[in-house]
Design an enzyme around this catalytic site. Structure first.
Site, PDB file in Angstrom:
ATOM      1  N   SER A  64      -0.001   8.928  -7.682  1.00 31.91           N
ATOM      2  CA  SER A  64      -1.112   9.345  -8.537  1.00 31.91           C
ATOM      3  C   SER A  64      -2.166  10.173  -7.814  1.00 31.91           C
ATOM      4  O   SER A  64      -3.021  10.794  -8.464  1.00 31.91           O
ATOM      5  CB  SER A  64      -1.782   8.114  -9.158  1.00 31.91           C
ATOM      6  OG  SER A  64      -2.320   7.275  -8.160  1.00 31.91           O
ATOM      7  N   SER A  78       4.897   8.610   9.222  1.00 33.07           N
ATOM      8  CA  SER A  78       3.707   9.207   9.832  1.00 33.07           C
ATOM      9  C   SER A  78       4.040   9.550  11.268  1.00 33.07           C
ATOM     10  O   SER A  78       4.957   8.953  11.860  1.00 33.07           O
ATOM     11  CB  SER A  78       2.541   8.211   9.795  1.00 33.07           C
ATOM     12  OG  SER A  78       1.481   8.614  10.659  1.00 33.07           O
ATOM     13  N   GLY A 134       3.225   5.436  -5.446  1.00 30.59           N
ATOM     14  CA  GLY A 134       1.917   5.889  -4.974  1.00 30.59           C
ATOM     15  C   GLY A 134       1.711   7.354  -5.277  1.00 30.59           C
ATOM     16  O   GLY A 134       1.105   8.092  -4.493  1.00 30.59           O
ATOM     17  N   ILE A 137      -3.321  14.772   7.147  1.00 32.41           N
ATOM     18  CA  ILE A 137      -3.354  15.590   5.944  1.00 32.41           C
ATOM     19  C   ILE A 137      -4.655  15.286   5.214  1.00 32.41           C
ATOM     20  O   ILE A 137      -5.057  14.127   5.095  1.00 32.41           O
ATOM     21  CB  ILE A 137      -2.158  15.268   5.019  1.00 32.41           C
ATOM     22  CG1 ILE A 137      -0.833  15.410   5.777  1.00 32.41           C
ATOM     23  CG2 ILE A 137      -2.182  16.163   3.784  1.00 32.41           C
ATOM     24  CD1 ILE A 137      -0.458  16.802   6.201  1.00 32.41           C
ATOM     25  N   LYS A 196       4.763   2.115  10.254  1.00 31.63           N
ATOM     26  CA  LYS A 196       5.419   3.423  10.216  1.00 31.63           C
ATOM     27  C   LYS A 196       6.591   3.496  11.197  1.00 31.63           C
ATOM     28  O   LYS A 196       7.604   4.151  10.923  1.00 31.63           O
ATOM     29  CB  LYS A 196       4.406   4.532  10.499  1.00 31.63           C
ATOM     30  CG  LYS A 196       3.297   4.632   9.451  1.00 31.63           C
ATOM     31  CD  LYS A 196       3.852   4.892   8.051  1.00 31.63           C
ATOM     32  CE  LYS A 196       2.759   5.042   7.015  1.00 31.63           C
ATOM     33  NZ  LYS A 196       3.272   5.384   5.670  1.00 31.63           N
ATOM     34  N   TYR A 252      -0.915  -0.189  11.005  1.00 32.46           N
ATOM     35  CA  TYR A 252      -0.395   1.028  10.381  1.00 32.46           C
ATOM     36  C   TYR A 252       0.746   1.613  11.216  1.00 32.46           C
ATOM     37  O   TYR A 252       1.817   1.947  10.680  1.00 32.46           O
ATOM     38  CB  TYR A 252      -1.520   2.044  10.235  1.00 32.46           C
ATOM     39  CG  TYR A 252      -1.151   3.301   9.488  1.00 32.46           C
ATOM     40  CD1 TYR A 252      -1.116   3.325   8.097  1.00 32.46           C
ATOM     41  CD2 TYR A 252      -0.848   4.480  10.171  1.00 32.46           C
ATOM     42  CE1 TYR A 252      -0.785   4.489   7.401  1.00 32.46           C
ATOM     43  CE2 TYR A 252      -0.518   5.646   9.488  1.00 32.46           C
ATOM     44  CZ  TYR A 252      -0.493   5.639   8.105  1.00 32.46           C
ATOM     45  OH  TYR A 252      -0.162   6.786   7.429  1.00 32.46           O
ATOM     46  N   VAL A 309       4.272  -2.360  -5.437  1.00 32.92           N
ATOM     47  CA  VAL A 309       5.513  -2.313  -4.658  1.00 32.92           C
ATOM     48  C   VAL A 309       5.712  -3.526  -3.763  1.00 32.92           C
ATOM     49  O   VAL A 309       6.791  -3.707  -3.195  1.00 32.92           O
ATOM     50  CB  VAL A 309       5.598  -1.029  -3.800  1.00 32.92           C
ATOM     51  CG1 VAL A 309       5.688   0.200  -4.676  1.00 32.92           C
ATOM     52  CG2 VAL A 309       4.437  -0.936  -2.818  1.00 32.92           C
ATOM     53  N   ASN A 339       6.622   6.389  -1.094  1.00 32.64           N
ATOM     54  CA  ASN A 339       5.377   6.894  -0.527  1.00 32.64           C
ATOM     55  C   ASN A 339       4.220   5.896  -0.490  1.00 32.64           C
ATOM     56  O   ASN A 339       3.314   6.048   0.324  1.00 32.64           O
ATOM     57  CB  ASN A 339       4.935   8.124  -1.326  1.00 32.64           C
ATOM     58  CG  ASN A 339       3.524   8.551  -1.009  1.00 32.64           C
ATOM     59  OD1 ASN A 339       3.236   9.061   0.069  1.00 32.64           O
ATOM     60  ND2 ASN A 339       2.612   8.328  -1.953  1.00 32.64           N
TER      61      ASN A 339
END
Length: 254
Positions: free
Chosen positions: A19, A146, A17, A192, A163, A159, A68, A94
């Site tokens: 890019s 995270s 990940g 972020i 994590k 999510y 992935v 990532n």
């Protein structure tokens, strides 16, 4: 006293990940410190563009496509890297995504999609990299978690579950792989500013609430992850393993 270096010259690093967003920022950091980079993602156009930008800064980088969530693709990716470069020394695990919904609205397909990418993908990439690193008797695995792996927040069911799983995988792998001179650590970013969070942070009320949850009183930038990822990737952290470093402006310290 022998002081280890932060430089990564001669090391081969894979950033899944890589890019855009956090992944690209960390790839750029590793390349700046001398690593030979391989960026992987599902989007070839974005990946090749990212590599072109890195090369403008004289960073040695290449792109290889990979989903992935597919074991055969992940194993082929690691095989290609070793064939081309002779080793795989650093994995920045990532690749990730999010679907934010209130609990009653979370579809089974939402859960499956997020857990497949964020947890199964981490497992598959970590497993494939570990097989090579065990042969080398050396490696650095850096899982991207995270703060939501350790704190609660509304609308983050799948999510946060993924994590939290990453944090536990990090500890298990660190113990299991330590005899092979492989360290495994995780970075837990707070909010972020990236393309993935842009829409979420565009709400002024929400953004203000997030800022006020930090001690430093701002949203994080990808540059805030440079120090942590280079530390974990370099030999300066050779006695550090099984740790989750939250990079969150002090959020989780309250």
């Amino acid at each position: 006293m022998n002081i280890p270096s932060f430089h990564l010259n001669g090391k081969v690093a894979l950033v899944t990940g890589g890019s855009k967003g956090i992944g690209y920022g960390m790839a750029h950091a590793l390349g700046h410190y001398g690593a030979t980079l391989v960026i992987s993602s599902r989007g070839r156009e974005e990946g090749e563009y990212a590599v072109s930008q890195l090369k403008k800064e004289k960073i040695e980088a290449s792109y290889l496509p990979c989903d992935v969530t597919k074991k055969d693709q992940v194993e082929a990716l690691v095989g290609q890297i070793v064939e081309q470069h002779g080793s795989l020394d650093i994995l920045v695990n990532n690749a990730g995504m999010n679907i934010r919904k209130p609990l009653p609205e979370v579809e089974e397909s939402d859960w499956d999609t997020v857990l497949d990418v964020n947890l199964k993908g981490i497992f598959l990439a970590g497993q494939a990299a570990a097989k090579q690193m065990i042969k080398q008797k050396y490696g650095k695995i850096i899982n991207i978690s995270s703060i939501l792996g350790s704190v609660g927040m509304p609308f983050q069911t799948s999510y946060a579950a993924s994590k939290g799983g990453i944090n536990q995988l990090t500890k298990v792998w660190a113990d299991e792989l330590a005899p092979y001179n492989i360290t495994v650590n995780a970075i837990g970013p707070g909010y972020i500013s990236t393309p993935m969070t842009k829409e979420w942070l565009s709400d002024p009320e929400r953004s203000e609430k997030i800022i006020n949850s930090t001690m430093i009183k701002r949203i994080g930038e990808t540059s805030d992850l440079v120090g942590p990822v280079v530390f974990f990737a370099s030999d300066t952290s050779k006695y550090v393993t099984g740790q989750v470093l939250n990079v969150d402006g002090g959020w989780t310290a309250r």
